[in-house]
Design an enzyme around this catalytic site. Structure first.
Site, PDB file in Angstrom:
ATOM      1  N   ARG A 187       0.825  -1.221  -0.089  1.00 15.24           N
ATOM      2  CA  ARG A 187       0.142  -0.084  -0.009  1.00 15.24           C
ATOM      3  C   ARG A 187       0.918   1.333  -0.208  1.00 15.24           C
ATOM      4  O   ARG A 187       2.207   1.362   0.102  1.00 15.24           O
ATOM      5  CB  ARG A 187      -0.966   0.110   1.160  1.00 15.24           C
ATOM      6  CG  ARG A 187      -0.223  -0.584   2.344  1.00 15.24           C
ATOM      7  CD  ARG A 187      -0.302   0.394   3.616  1.00 15.24           C
ATOM      8  NE  ARG A 187      -0.285   1.773   3.617  1.00 15.24           N
ATOM      9  CZ  ARG A 187       0.773   2.225   3.454  1.00 15.24           C
ATOM     10  NH1 ARG A 187       1.957   2.119   3.816  1.00 15.24           N
ATOM     11  NH2 ARG A 187       0.575   3.733   3.591  1.00 15.24           N
ATOM     12  N   GLY A 188       0.285   2.564  -0.230  1.00 15.09           N
ATOM     13  CA  GLY A 188       0.896   3.579  -0.446  1.00 15.09           C
ATOM     14  C   GLY A 188       1.058   3.900  -1.957  1.00 15.09           C
ATOM     15  O   GLY A 188       1.687   2.817  -2.496  1.00 15.09           O
ATOM     16  N   ALA A 189       0.628   5.017  -2.361  1.00 15.14           N
ATOM     17  CA  ALA A 189       0.724   5.172  -3.809  1.00 15.14           C
ATOM     18  C   ALA A 189       1.711   5.004  -4.393  1.00 15.14           C
ATOM     19  O   ALA A 189       1.868   3.944  -5.404  1.00 15.14           O
ATOM     20  CB  ALA A 189       0.127   6.741  -3.940  1.00 15.14           C
ATOM     21  N   GLN A 235      -2.448   2.832   9.834  1.00 12.18           N
ATOM     22  CA  GLN A 235      -1.211   2.884   9.263  1.00 12.18           C
ATOM     23  C   GLN A 235      -0.063   3.827   9.951  1.00 12.18           C
ATOM     24  O   GLN A 235       1.318   3.601   9.903  1.00 12.18           O
ATOM     25  CB  GLN A 235      -1.332   3.484   7.633  1.00 12.18           C
ATOM     26  CG  GLN A 235      -1.961   2.621   6.798  1.00 12.18           C
ATOM     27  CD  GLN A 235      -3.631   2.620   6.642  1.00 12.18           C
ATOM     28  OE1 GLN A 235      -4.279   3.241   7.746  1.00 12.18           O
ATOM     29  NE2 GLN A 235      -4.084   2.534   5.589  1.00 12.18           N
ATOM     30  N   ARG A 237      -7.657  -0.648  -6.634  1.00  9.66           N
ATOM     31  CA  ARG A 237      -7.782   0.449  -5.724  1.00  9.66           C
ATOM     32  C   ARG A 237      -7.995   1.640  -6.769  1.00  9.66           C
ATOM     33  O   ARG A 237      -7.282   1.925  -7.539  1.00  9.66           O
ATOM     34  CB  ARG A 237      -6.767   0.714  -5.038  1.00  9.66           C
ATOM     35  CG  ARG A 237      -6.579  -0.421  -3.935  1.00  9.66           C
ATOM     36  CD  ARG A 237      -5.452   0.006  -2.904  1.00  9.66           C
ATOM     37  NE  ARG A 237      -6.510   0.932  -1.790  1.00  9.66           N
ATOM     38  CZ  ARG A 237      -5.604   1.302  -0.814  1.00  9.66           C
ATOM     39  NH1 ARG A 237      -4.668   0.952  -0.436  1.00  9.66           N
ATOM     40  NH2 ARG A 237      -6.535   2.322   0.072  1.00  9.66           N
ATOM     41  N   ASP A 294      -2.598  10.805  -2.674  1.00  7.09           N
ATOM     42  CA  ASP A 294      -2.971   9.672  -3.673  1.00  7.09           C
ATOM     43  C   ASP A 294      -3.226  10.153  -4.971  1.00  7.09           C
ATOM     44  O   ASP A 294      -2.953   9.618  -5.890  1.00  7.09           O
ATOM     45  CB  ASP A 294      -3.926   8.814  -2.969  1.00  7.09           C
ATOM     46  CG  ASP A 294      -3.406   7.876  -1.847  1.00  7.09           C
ATOM     47  OD1 ASP A 294      -3.249   8.487  -0.772  1.00  7.09           O
ATOM     48  OD2 ASP A 294      -3.093   6.738  -1.941  1.00  7.09           O
ATOM     49  N   ASN A 329      -5.842  12.357   0.130  1.00  8.03           N
ATOM     50  CA  ASN A 329      -5.006  11.545   1.020  1.00  8.03           C
ATOM     51  C   ASN A 329      -5.746  10.634   2.097  1.00  8.03           C
ATOM     52  O   ASN A 329      -6.815  10.993   1.578  1.00  8.03           O
ATOM     53  CB  ASN A 329      -3.782  12.556   1.385  1.00  8.03           C
ATOM     54  CG  ASN A 329      -2.646  11.718   2.370  1.00  8.03           C
ATOM     55  OD1 ASN A 329      -2.151  10.858   1.660  1.00  8.03           O
ATOM     56  ND2 ASN A 329      -2.215  11.824   3.411  1.00  8.03           N
ATOM     57  N   LYS A 330      -5.186  10.016   2.671  1.00  8.40           N
ATOM     58  CA  LYS A 330      -5.731   9.123   3.647  1.00  8.40           C
ATOM     59  C   LYS A 330      -6.852   9.863   4.621  1.00  8.40           C
ATOM     60  O   LYS A 330      -6.619  11.086   4.820  1.00  8.40           O
ATOM     61  CB  LYS A 330      -4.660   8.341   4.700  1.00  8.40           C
ATOM     62  CG  LYS A 330      -5.051   7.821   5.885  1.00  8.40           C
ATOM     63  CD  LYS A 330      -5.977   6.545   5.302  1.00  8.40           C
ATOM     64  CE  LYS A 330      -5.447   5.736   4.386  1.00  8.40           C
ATOM     65  NZ  LYS A 330      -6.399   4.636   3.478  1.00  8.40           N
TER      66      LYS A 330
HETATM   67  O1  MRU Z   1      -4.628   3.177   2.150  1.00 10.85           O
HETATM   68  P1  MRU Z   1      -3.238   3.504   1.894  1.00 10.85           P
HETATM   69  O2  MRU Z   1      -2.621   2.857   3.292  1.00 10.85           O
HETATM   70  O3  MRU Z   1      -2.769   3.034   0.744  1.00 10.85           O
HETATM   71  O4  MRU Z   1      -3.182   5.062   1.757  1.00 10.85           O
HETATM   72  C1  MRU Z   1      -1.932   5.758   1.990  1.00 10.85           C
HETATM   73  C2  MRU Z   1      -1.699   7.035   1.983  1.00 10.85           C
HETATM   74  O5  MRU Z   1      -2.713   7.770   2.053  1.00 10.85           O
HETATM   75  C3  MRU Z   1      -0.557   7.732   1.714  1.00 10.85           C
HETATM   76  O6  MRU Z   1      -0.538   8.879   2.488  1.00 10.85           O
HETATM   77  C4  MRU Z   1      -0.299   8.047   0.295  1.00 10.85           C
HETATM   78  O7  MRU Z   1      -0.498   6.874  -0.506  1.00 10.85           O
HETATM   79  C5  MRU Z   1       1.051   8.578  -0.092  1.00 10.85           C
HETATM   80  S1  MRU Z   1       2.334   7.206   0.113  1.00 10.85           S
HETATM   81  C6  MRU Z   1       3.773   7.868  -0.242  1.00 10.85           C
END
Ligand code: MRU
Length: 365
Positions: free
Chosen positions: A55-57, A205, A98, A246, A256-257
């Site tokens: 996970r994480g973009a 997270q 996703r 994201d 973002n999250k």
């Molecule tokens: O649902 P996730 O854990 O994939 O969400 C991640 C985030 O919101 C991060 O802040 C984003 O992807 C940037 S990661 C460098």
């Protein structure tokens, strides 16, 4: 896991050297267990992305790129058109895992482009070009994160308090992270930042990943619940907020999250600047404003029972569980990219960032 190995020594996403497989660090097990898993089928890769094992973009983009190379090894044909058709089918499937992080479709399009622009090559040659492109995407991610860290570091002073939300750390990228890159680079220079990590409900997270990786790296990190950020800001303990993203729209609105927009609104109240750390691969100029960003909705169980020994909400209660929210651009003090820091008006400054990127790419040719 060997006792002496630090979590920072693991690769978030890698290509198996012993045969076509994507190897990921299963992030749903952290911090309790460090497990590497091998992914070889489209369904395994899709599920790993959907279930947030990776996970994480940026990390999702790298996993999808390696995934497409691995899947290309399984397309048994010598015919270009048959190969392309099957490749595109697998690509569409992975793309559906996703919806919010643009890096997923960005990386998949890059991989598709390799096939589309090499029609004259044999399938064997295509596979080797795909492998090369996936490795390039990962290597670029490392360079990009480091550059974001260097620009981000110009925005803070040694000893500053920094608050971050979710995990935009090394675990979300190939190295350094985006929001954590200024922190790791500052640490290399002996700056002593005091970091506050929001736990980040509902999937934690911040607690499971950000607090874990920063603590393992020797950074001074304090974990707080999401509803404590106003207090730490009011106390004057936070000089800047660094978060990841994201998808950034052309006007600077940023997905973002979930919870990021709350942090940004509170930060505005206490005059704390909010910086979005954004590789250009996460900036989507084709999306005009945040209103157009598709926000992923996730299962209710993530809120009602996941992580708890027993269910913590009444059976049948309605649950709203969006994975991301959009922070309005007027709450953002700057968008830190690998080509510099964009400021208001973002419709102009983000285009300028892409102009710089084009120039840099042209001079590399
Ligand atoms: O649902 P996730 O854990 O994939 O969400 C991640 C985030 O919101 C991060 O802040 C984003 O992807 C940037 S990661 C460098």
């Amino acid at each position: 896991m060997s006792e002496t190995k630090n979590i920072m020594d693991y690769e978030t996403v890698a290509l198996d050297e012993n045969g076509p497989a994507v190897v990921i660090l299963d992030q749903t097990r952290l911090p309790g267990r460090t497990e590497l898993i091998r992914l070889t089928t489209a369904q395994q890769i899709w599920e790993a992305i959907y279930l947030l094992k990776v996970r994480g973009a940026p990390a999702i983009g790298v996993a999808a790129a390696f995934g497409m190379y691995v899947l290309s090894e399984g397309i048994e044909t010598e015919d270009y058109d048959v190969f392309l058709k099957e490749f595109q089918k697998q690509k569409e499937y992975l793309d559906s895992a996703r919806p919010t992080a643009v890096n997923l479709s960005w990386a998949l399009k890059r991989m598709e482009q390799v096939v589309l622009s090499n029609r004259d090559k044999s399938v064997e040659q295509l596979r080797s070009l795909l492998r090369r492109e996936a490795i390039a995407i990962k290597e670029e991610d490392i360079r990009v994160c480091r550059a974001i860290g260097e620009y981000g570091l110009t925005l803070v002073q040694p000893g500053d308090g920094i608050l971050t939300h979710c995990n935009a750390g090394q675990l979300a990228t190939s190295k350094y992270g985006t929001a954590t890159a200024p922190i790791y680079l500052g640490q290399e220079k002996g700056y002593h930042f005091r970091v506050f990590a929001d736990e980040t409900r509902p999937l934690l997270q911040g607690a499971r990943l950000t607090a874990y990786e920063l603590h393992s790296a020797g950074v001074d990190v304090t974990l707080i619940c999401d509803n404590m950020s106003a207090m730490v800001m009011k106390n004057g303990w936070v000089n800047a907020v660094f978060v990841g993203c994201d998808r950034v729209a052309a006007n600077g609105d940023t997905a973002n999250k979930i919870g990021t927009s709350v942090v940004a609104a509170v930060a505005k109240r206490y005059n704390v600047p909010v910086y979005i750390c954004a590789p250009t691969s996460t900036i989507d100029l084709e999306t005009a404003t945040g209103a157009e960003i598709h926000i992923e909705q996730r299962p209710a169980e993530e809120v009602t029972e996941m992580w708890y020994r027993e269910r913590m909400a009444p059976e049948g209660v309605k649950v709203f569980n969006p994975a991301f929210d959009v922070t309005d651009h007027d709450l953002i003090a700057g968008i830190v990219t690998e080509y510099g820091i964009a400021r208001e008006p973002y419709t102009e400054s983000l285009r300028e960032i892409f102009r710089k990127k084009q120039e840099a790419q042209a001079s590399e040719l």
